[in-house]
Scaffold this motif. Sequence first.
Motif, PDB file in Angstrom:
ATOM      1  N   VAL A 227      36.781  34.812  54.553  1.00  0.00           N
ATOM      2  CA  VAL A 227      35.417  35.325  54.721  1.00  0.00           C
ATOM      3  C   VAL A 227      34.566  34.965  53.511  1.00  0.00           C
ATOM      4  CG1 VAL A 227      34.036  37.443  54.778  1.00  0.00           C
ATOM      5  CG2 VAL A 227      35.983  37.183  56.322  1.00  0.00           C
ATOM      6  N   VAL A 228      35.101  35.182  52.322  1.00  0.00           N
ATOM      7  CA  VAL A 228      34.348  34.876  51.097  1.00  0.00           C
ATOM      8  C   VAL A 228      34.005  33.385  51.045  1.00  0.00           C
ATOM      9  CG1 VAL A 228      34.539  34.737  48.579  1.00  0.00           C
ATOM     10  CG2 VAL A 228      35.237  36.816  49.786  1.00  0.00           C
ATOM     11  N   ALA A 229      34.971  32.525  51.333  1.00  0.00           N
ATOM     12  CA  ALA A 229      34.719  31.081  51.301  1.00  0.00           C
ATOM     13  C   ALA A 229      33.675  30.676  52.337  1.00  0.00           C
ATOM     14  CB  ALA A 229      36.025  30.324  51.538  1.00  0.00           C
ATOM     15  N   ARG A 232      30.147  31.782  51.246  1.00  0.00           N
ATOM     16  CA  ARG A 232      29.620  30.931  50.177  1.00  0.00           C
ATOM     17  C   ARG A 232      29.236  29.558  50.719  1.00  0.00           C
ATOM     18  NH1 ARG A 232      33.701  33.388  45.680  1.00  0.00           N
ATOM     19  NH2 ARG A 232      32.171  34.777  44.685  1.00  0.00           N
ATOM     20  N   ASP A 233      30.048  29.021  51.623  1.00  0.00           N
ATOM     21  CA  ASP A 233      29.703  27.734  52.242  1.00  0.00           C
ATOM     22  C   ASP A 233      28.405  27.826  53.033  1.00  0.00           C
ATOM     23  OD1 ASP A 233      31.943  26.565  51.168  1.00  0.00           O
ATOM     24  OD2 ASP A 233      33.138  26.675  53.013  1.00  0.00           O
ATOM     25  N   ALA A 234      28.146  29.033  53.591  1.00  0.00           N
ATOM     26  CA  ALA A 234      26.930  29.244  54.378  1.00  0.00           C
ATOM     27  C   ALA A 234      25.718  29.557  53.502  1.00  0.00           C
ATOM     28  CB  ALA A 234      27.149  30.362  55.388  1.00  0.00           C
ATOM     29  N   GLY A 235      25.899  29.623  52.194  1.00  0.00           N
ATOM     30  CA  GLY A 235      24.770  29.831  51.305  1.00  0.00           C
ATOM     31  C   GLY A 235      24.691  31.177  50.635  1.00  0.00           C
ATOM     32  N   ALA A 236      25.655  32.050  50.857  1.00  0.00           N
ATOM     33  CA  ALA A 236      25.624  33.366  50.215  1.00  0.00           C
ATOM     34  C   ALA A 236      25.930  33.227  48.725  1.00  0.00           C
ATOM     35  CB  ALA A 236      26.636  34.295  50.869  1.00  0.00           C
ATOM     36  N   GLU A 237      25.107  33.871  47.902  1.00  0.00           N
ATOM     37  CA  GLU A 237      25.330  33.894  46.461  1.00  0.00           C
ATOM     38  C   GLU A 237      25.912  35.261  46.103  1.00  0.00           C
ATOM     39  OE1 GLU A 237      21.778  32.799  44.408  1.00  0.00           O
ATOM     40  OE2 GLU A 237      21.605  30.876  45.442  1.00  0.00           O
TER      41      GLU A 237
END
Length: 394
Positions: A227-229, A232-237
């Motif tokens: 989920v974390v990866a 982040r790949d989707a743009g979450a900082e």
Amino acid sequence: MSQRYAQYQSALRQQTLPAVLVDMELFEANLRALLARSGELPLRLATKSVRCVALLREALAFDARCQGLLCFHASEAARLASLGFDDLVVAYPTVQRQPLREVCEQLRQGRRITLMVDDAAQVAHIAAVAQEEQVRIPLCLDVDMSWRLPGLNFGVFRSPVWSVEVALSCFAAIRAQRGVVLEGVMGYEAQIAGLGDATPGQRLRSALIRRLKAGSIPRLQALRSEVVAALRDAGAELRFVNGGGTGSLESTSADASVTEVTAGSGLYAPVLFDHYQAFRHQPAMVFALEVVRRPQPGIATCLGGGYIASGPAGEDRWPTPVWPAGLSLLANEGAGEVQTPVTGPVLPEIGEPVLFRHAKAGELCERFEHLLLWRAGAVQSSTPTYRGEGWHFI
């Protein structure tokens, strides 16, 4: 503990009962143990398990790795922020407008409060208030860590975010709204952190729980990491990834995706946390009841005592008498609201204190306005609980 309990009992003879005593030497020893068990990760303190402003301050000041609080209510976080606490994450969602407005006011004052979400409907409600209040509210996505087996949900029914796809859908809902931003992920492994696996008299059940835990840990760690990866790949900082609890610090800190762990109950070390195979903390909190009756030989009756812990009803949720040694509750009465009979080989006289431990940690503070703080062999001071502050959130 026998010598310590005898000292507590002697000191409590001078106090108005019922009363709660926190041994600050053991409280600090437990905090050192929690930090050691957390590896190198920062430790966020769970307020639900402490419910005392002074002890939260003391724990945060104890070590630089104690960073931030995990609160249980938005209004609680706002109150704590108004007292100078910062970096507050609210572990349970709410869409009530007044608590959200209280949070917005503290955000305007420069405090950092992050609200929990796991559903697009929550996001919409929070975003609407954020836009009205002209603030930007940080959000944390709660990922469910249960292991779903045929006929068994090994964990708790916490969040509908069971997969990467649902997590990404929630993130899309957050990005579609003005006034909110995703800053964190939490994956609380309740079946590891809060479930004892070495309960006396339950050898087979404990062995089964240990096997289920061993099977659950790699699965929940994989989901949290995926989920974390994906986020982040989707743009979450993401500013933080939170996990853990007193019972799971070792396995949670071993998860490379986690940036911080949470614990709270281990500071007081209530009875339910005696029953773990991997660790044992010191019982830092006791409460005392006055013996007011001797209804027959072999029985002494205390005034009050019905401080039953939440969760599935059963004897493991009763308080446990610990001093004088050998006392036990009666099965047909248990711990009563106004009287609690005890039996045992050595019974205290009328007017004497009986010491008990609660099954859980912070819940006991809902019953008392003050905690007596013990250091160097004596009660040194008294400090208010949340109840003593006039705080009632749930």
